[in-house]
Design a protein around this motif. Structure first.
Motif, PDB file in Angstrom:
ATOM      1  N   SER A 368       0.823  -1.214   0.000  1.00 43.78           N
ATOM      2  CA  SER A 368       0.000   0.000   0.000  1.00 43.78           C
ATOM      3  C   SER A 368       0.856   1.262   0.000  1.00 43.78           C
ATOM      4  CB  SER A 368      -0.930  -0.012   1.218  1.00 43.78           C
ATOM      5  OG  SER A 368      -0.195   0.125   2.425  1.00 43.78           O
ATOM      6  N   VAL A 369       2.012   1.222   0.674  1.00 41.21           N
ATOM      7  CA  VAL A 369       2.904   2.382   0.681  1.00 41.21           C
ATOM      8  C   VAL A 369       3.497   2.619  -0.703  1.00 41.21           C
ATOM      9  CG1 VAL A 369       5.101   3.251   1.586  1.00 41.21           C
ATOM     10  CG2 VAL A 369       3.447   2.205   3.128  1.00 41.21           C
ATOM     11  N   MET A 370       3.819   1.535  -1.410  1.00 39.04           N
ATOM     12  CA  MET A 370       4.474   1.653  -2.697  1.00 39.04           C
ATOM     13  C   MET A 370       3.503   1.833  -3.850  1.00 39.04           C
ATOM     14  SD  MET A 370       7.688   1.504  -2.132  1.00 39.04           S
ATOM     15  CE  MET A 370       8.162   1.342  -3.831  1.00 39.04           C
ATOM     16  N   ALA A 371       2.202   1.836  -3.604  1.00 39.52           N
ATOM     17  CA  ALA A 371       1.224   1.888  -4.698  1.00 39.52           C
ATOM     18  C   ALA A 371       1.191   3.244  -5.383  1.00 39.52           C
ATOM     19  CB  ALA A 371      -0.162   1.517  -4.179  1.00 39.52           C
ATOM     20  N   ALA A 372       1.501   4.325  -4.669  1.00 40.09           N
ATOM     21  CA  ALA A 372       1.422   5.669  -5.249  1.00 40.09           C
ATOM     22  C   ALA A 372       2.347   6.609  -4.488  1.00 40.09           C
ATOM     23  CB  ALA A 372      -0.016   6.188  -5.207  1.00 40.09           C
ATOM     24  N   THR A 373       2.804   7.659  -5.183  1.00 41.81           N
ATOM     25  CA  THR A 373       3.596   8.696  -4.530  1.00 41.81           C
ATOM     26  C   THR A 373       2.661   9.657  -3.805  1.00 41.81           C
ATOM     27  OG1 THR A 373       3.557  10.055  -6.528  1.00 41.81           O
ATOM     28  CG2 THR A 373       5.408   8.550  -6.262  1.00 41.81           C
ATOM     29  N   ARG A 374       3.094  10.128  -2.648  1.00 41.69           N
ATOM     30  CA  ARG A 374       2.260  11.019  -1.825  1.00 41.69           C
ATOM     31  C   ARG A 374       3.088  12.228  -1.388  1.00 41.69           C
ATOM     32  NH1 ARG A 374       1.395   5.668  -0.716  1.00 41.69           N
ATOM     33  NH2 ARG A 374      -0.767   4.908  -0.725  1.00 41.69           N
ATOM     34  N   LEU A 375       3.651  12.943  -2.372  1.00 43.41           N
ATOM     35  CA  LEU A 375       4.475  14.103  -2.077  1.00 43.41           C
ATOM     36  C   LEU A 375       3.652  15.365  -1.846  1.00 43.41           C
ATOM     37  CD1 LEU A 375       7.361  13.577  -4.665  1.00 43.41           C
ATOM     38  CD2 LEU A 375       7.294  12.935  -2.255  1.00 43.41           C
ATOM     39  N   ASP A 376       2.340  15.323  -2.153  1.00 44.62           N
ATOM     40  CA  ASP A 376       1.490  16.508  -2.001  1.00 44.62           C
ATOM     41  C   ASP A 376       0.633  16.463  -0.741  1.00 44.62           C
ATOM     42  OD1 ASP A 376       2.435  17.529  -4.400  1.00 44.62           O
ATOM     43  OD2 ASP A 376       0.988  16.358  -5.553  1.00 44.62           O
ATOM     44  N   GLU A 377       0.818  15.424   0.091  1.00 44.89           N
ATOM     45  CA  GLU A 377       0.120  15.313   1.371  1.00 44.89           C
ATOM     46  C   GLU A 377      -1.403  15.334   1.191  1.00 44.89           C
ATOM     47  OE1 GLU A 377       0.762  16.997   5.949  1.00 44.89           O
ATOM     48  OE2 GLU A 377       1.684  18.020   4.213  1.00 44.89           O
ATOM     49  N   LYS A 378      -1.885  14.578   0.195  1.00 47.68           N
ATOM     50  CA  LYS A 378      -3.323  14.435  -0.005  1.00 47.68           C
ATOM     51  C   LYS A 378      -3.761  13.057   0.481  1.00 47.68           C
ATOM     52  CE  LYS A 378      -3.519  17.491  -4.044  1.00 47.68           C
ATOM     53  NZ  LYS A 378      -3.854  17.595  -5.478  1.00 47.68           N
ATOM     54  N   PRO A 379      -4.858  12.965   1.221  1.00 46.36           N
ATOM     55  CA  PRO A 379      -5.289  11.661   1.747  1.00 46.36           C
ATOM     56  C   PRO A 379      -5.791  10.745   0.627  1.00 46.36           C
ATOM     57  CG  PRO A 379      -6.949  13.340   2.193  1.00 46.36           C
ATOM     58  CD  PRO A 379      -5.776  14.063   1.613  1.00 46.36           C
ATOM     59  N   ASP A 380      -5.663   9.442   0.854  1.00 46.96           N
ATOM     60  CA  ASP A 380      -6.186   8.459  -0.090  1.00 46.96           C
ATOM     61  C   ASP A 380      -6.663   7.241   0.691  1.00 46.96           C
ATOM     62  OD1 ASP A 380      -3.939   6.395   0.101  1.00 46.96           O
ATOM     63  OD2 ASP A 380      -2.814   8.174  -0.513  1.00 46.96           O
ATOM     64  N   LYS A 381      -7.327   6.332  -0.015  1.00 51.05           N
ATOM     65  CA  LYS A 381      -7.912   5.138   0.619  1.00 51.05           C
ATOM     66  C   LYS A 381      -7.250   3.862   0.108  1.00 51.05           C
ATOM     67  CE  LYS A 381     -12.387   7.491   0.913  1.00 51.05           C
ATOM     68  NZ  LYS A 381     -13.817   7.458   0.525  1.00 51.05           N
ATOM     69  N   ILE A 382      -6.021   3.954  -0.345  1.00 50.59           N
ATOM     70  CA  ILE A 382      -5.362   2.786  -0.936  1.00 50.59           C
ATOM     71  C   ILE A 382      -5.198   1.667   0.090  1.00 50.59           C
ATOM     72  CG2 ILE A 382      -3.219   1.978  -1.986  1.00 50.59           C
ATOM     73  CD1 ILE A 382      -2.916   4.667  -3.311  1.00 50.59           C
ATOM     74  N   GLU A 383      -4.729   2.007   1.281  1.00 48.10           N
ATOM     75  CA  GLU A 383      -4.498   0.980   2.304  1.00 48.10           C
ATOM     76  C   GLU A 383      -5.795   0.299   2.711  1.00 48.10           C
ATOM     77  OE1 GLU A 383      -2.525   0.570   6.791  1.00 48.10           O
ATOM     78  OE2 GLU A 383      -2.315   2.432   5.623  1.00 48.10           O
ATOM     79  N   ASN A 384      -6.858   1.087   2.927  1.00 49.21           N
ATOM     80  CA  ASN A 384      -8.136   0.495   3.315  1.00 49.21           C
ATOM     81  C   ASN A 384      -8.679  -0.426   2.236  1.00 49.21           C
ATOM     82  OD1 ASN A 384      -8.027   1.942   5.685  1.00 49.21           O
ATOM     83  ND2 ASN A 384      -9.214   3.668   4.880  1.00 49.21           N
ATOM     84  N   VAL A 385      -8.568  -0.015   0.981  1.00 53.09           N
ATOM     85  CA  VAL A 385      -9.075  -0.843  -0.122  1.00 53.09           C
ATOM     86  C   VAL A 385      -8.295  -2.151  -0.217  1.00 53.09           C
ATOM     87  CG1 VAL A 385      -9.306  -0.961  -2.625  1.00 53.09           C
ATOM     88  CG2 VAL A 385      -9.959   1.119  -1.427  1.00 53.09           C
ATOM     89  N   LEU A 386      -6.986  -2.079  -0.090  1.00 57.32           N
ATOM     90  CA  LEU A 386      -6.175  -3.298  -0.194  1.00 57.32           C
ATOM     91  C   LEU A 386      -6.465  -4.264   0.952  1.00 57.32           C
ATOM     92  CD1 LEU A 386      -2.701  -1.902  -1.336  1.00 57.32           C
ATOM     93  CD2 LEU A 386      -4.319  -3.217  -2.677  1.00 57.32           C
TER      94      LEU A 386
END
Length: 615
Positions: A368-386
């Motif tokens: 989940s950490v490696m799924a997308a870059t998060r340099l703009d500090e925007k929240p996402d639901k990648i970890e919850n979905v996985l």
């Protein structure tokens, strides 16, 4: 027009410190910082050097009086400020060479003044008479050879005839060929070190000469050269800071992504901001002397920021390509080591199911950490979905009840993440699902091996029957137990049977035999059972009668098993040719002495007194 000309070095080589200080104050040179250029001219005596400078830069150097003939007009080195060439141009007029006043043997000052001009000047003009080109001394070839042995320079050659340029090029090439060069640059051409330009001018006339076109061309050439040098220097500075930023970011980002903790991306953002701010601060200081306009400066700073961000994004994409290897390493580390990082030994106490779940959760967290870059500090639901789709086996449905017929119930059946821009996506949902399936298949063997090891450990260390069998024996054997209590002879017989069984257990090493497997243990015990029983009965008979009988041969025993009955020290012994420690032995004590028996050797030690009685 104010005349700021000053003699910097006199004819005897003395430096005019006071004159230089007054000159710098007059032209406000200290206020300009590095924003000034120096142009110097050298050449034969009475060749019109001062006259050329006065027409090009509107200076007031002393010129030769044509009615007095050739004579030394400029002595030493003079400097003046050019008029109309901004922000500031310092013009340096050198004493002419090959003058009769110094003589042919006194060339030291000529060489020293030439080297001084090369050291402090941005552009050096070499003025030559057209009829001197092709000559050895009149063309100043020894002086040009000295020039070529120092730093790179810009050479402007002034001559009135165009057809003499090939001759001059040939002479300069010959001079270059005779200059001593390092071994690595033996065959390096002149153009690699010198930017030589050949500008052809008509002979300057003393009266009514319009030098505006010549001056304009020279100004354009100076500006073009200065712009070229500045661009090269700026490119060098930018490349240096980009390299420094790359080294400061690449390795730490890789380490943080390898760990993949909860605050990985916040740590990467802090690292990027800190290193970028430090680099831009140093970069801004390095650009101070170039006097860039604000728009150009801001653009260069922004380009450096973008480069730092691109370094992080590139490293993230590289690590995303190795995510499956990272996941398997994370699983192996957690599954095969306890909380103290000690290798795990699989006994019956471990909960393999819970350990497997924890190891897979950690691996999925890394994905989940490696799924997308998060340099703009925007929240996402990648970890919850996985986790909801892969770990729990459930699918999180949208809150809206108005779902279309074609909508997919699997959130991983997509090529993009919700609320994540495509340019920030490193691993798509479909790829995550495929990677997880491959990860489970490749780690299944490790889990199976752990379960097998745990079951084998239980079989080898649990000789008691299961609890239900013990309860059945207690219930069904109650009458027999009461019978034993009523008749003590039965208890005596059971005690004797227990002793015999214990002796057989120790003699045959039953536990050790079954470590190699049940079938191998049964075969070994069946071949050794009868000889072992006979040996025990024989020893009991010997103990009862007090007269030991000759010991019957026994089958060999494993080297690791032995029985120690008793041992007494005798004052005199007979040494054996075979060390006792080299074989496994059975030792029994009798009245006549100590007896040692082994598969390879039977040795009896008898005291000297007993030997005399038997004789």
């Amino acid at each position: 027009m104010v005349d700021y000309s000053t003699q910097l070095i006199d004819g005897n080589g003395e430096f005019n410190v006071t004159g230089l200080d007054n000159f710098m104050k007059a032209v406000k040179l200290r206020e300009l910082g590095l924003s000034y250029a120096v142009v110097a001219i050298m050449g034969p005596q009475s060749s019109g050097k001062s006259t050329l400078l006065n027409h090009l830069f509107h200076t007031r150097f002393r010129e030769m009086d044509a009615f007095k003939g050739r004579s030394q007009t400029t002595k030493g080195i003079w400097i003046a400020k050019a008029v109309g060439v901004e922000p500031c141009t310092i013009v340096m007029d050198l004493e002419g060479t090959d003058g009769r006043e110094r003589g042919e043997d006194d060339t030291t000052f000529e060489k020293q003044s030439a080297l001084f001009a090369l050291a402090v000047s941005d552009i050096v003009l070499i003025n030559m008479w057209c009829h001197d080109i092709g000559r050895e001394h009149a063309a100043n070839k020894p002086l040009l050879k000295t020039v070529f042995q120092v730093l790179t320079l810009q050479v402007f050659v002034l001559t009135p005839l165009e057809h003499l340029e090939p001759v001059l090029r040939e002479d300069i090439q010959k001079i270059w060929d005779t200059v001593s060069k390092p071994q690595a640059h033996k065959d390096t051409p002149l153009s690699e070190f010198f930017n030589a330009r050949y500008n052809l001018y008509a002979t300057i006339k003393q009266a009514n000469w319009d030098a505006s076109k010549v001056r304009e061309k020279l100004r354009r050439d100076i500006e073009a050269h200065a712009s070229s040098v500045r661009s090269a220097k700026l490119s060098e500075i930018v490349a240096s800071f980009e390299k420094k930023l790359g080294q400061a970011l690449a390795a730490p980002v890789e380490s943080l992504l390898e760990a993949s903790e909860k605050d990985t991306w916040s740590s990467i953002r802090r690292l990027l901001k800190r290193e970028t701010d430090v680099g831009i601060s140093e970069f801004s200081s390095a650009l101070t002397g170039f006097e860039l306009d604000q728009a150009t400066f801001d653009k260069m700073v922004q380009n450096l920021r973008d480069y730092a961000r691109s370094v992080v994004e590139k490293k993230c994409r590289e690590e995303a390509g190795k995510v499956l290897i990272r996941m398997k390493d994370r699983f192996s580390t957690i599954f095969n080591h306890d909380t103290d990082s000690m290798p795990r030994v699989w006994t019956g106490a471990e909960d393999i199911r819970a350990i497997t779940k924890d190891a897979r959760s950690a691996s999925l967290k890394l994905l989940s950490v490696m799924a997308a870059t998060r340099l703009d500090e925007k929240p996402d639901k990648i970890e919850n979905v996985l986790f909801s789709s892969l770990m729990d086996g459930t699918v999180a449905l949208p809150s809206s009840q108005n779902r279309g017929i074609g909508d997919s119930a699997d959130p991983l059946a997509s090529s993009s993440w919700e609320e994540v821009p495509p340019e920030n996506t490193l691993i798509t949902p479909v790829q995550c699902k495929s990677l997880w399936r491959q990860f489970k298949a490749e780690t299944e063997y490790t889990v199976t091996q752990a379960i097998s090891a745990q079951e084998a450990h239980k079989r080898n260390n649990n000789w008691l029957p299961p609890p239900w069998a013990i309860m059945a024996m207690v219930v069904l054997g109650f009458n027999e137990f009461m019978l034993l209590l009523k008749n003590p002879l039965y208890l005596m017989a059971l005690f004797v049977i227990y002793l015999l069984a214990k002796a057989l257990w120790v003699q045959m090493d039953i536990a050790g035999e079954f470590h190699h497997g049940p079938l191998a243990g049964l075969l070994s015990l069946s071949s050794r059972f009868l000889p072992t029983v006979m040996n025990l009965l024989r020893k009991l008979a010997e103990e009862a009668q007090g007269n030991p009988a000759p010991e019957a041969p026994r089958p060999p025993q494993p080297l690791g098993s032995h029985n120690f009955k008793g041992q007494t020290q005798q004052p005199n012994t007979v040494s054996s040719s075979v060390p006792v420690s080299s074989v496994s032995s059975n030792i029994s004590s009798t009245e006549s002495g100590d007896e040692y028996s082994s598969p390879q050797l039977t040795h009896r030690r008898v005291s000297n007194v007993e030997q005399a009685e038997s004789s």
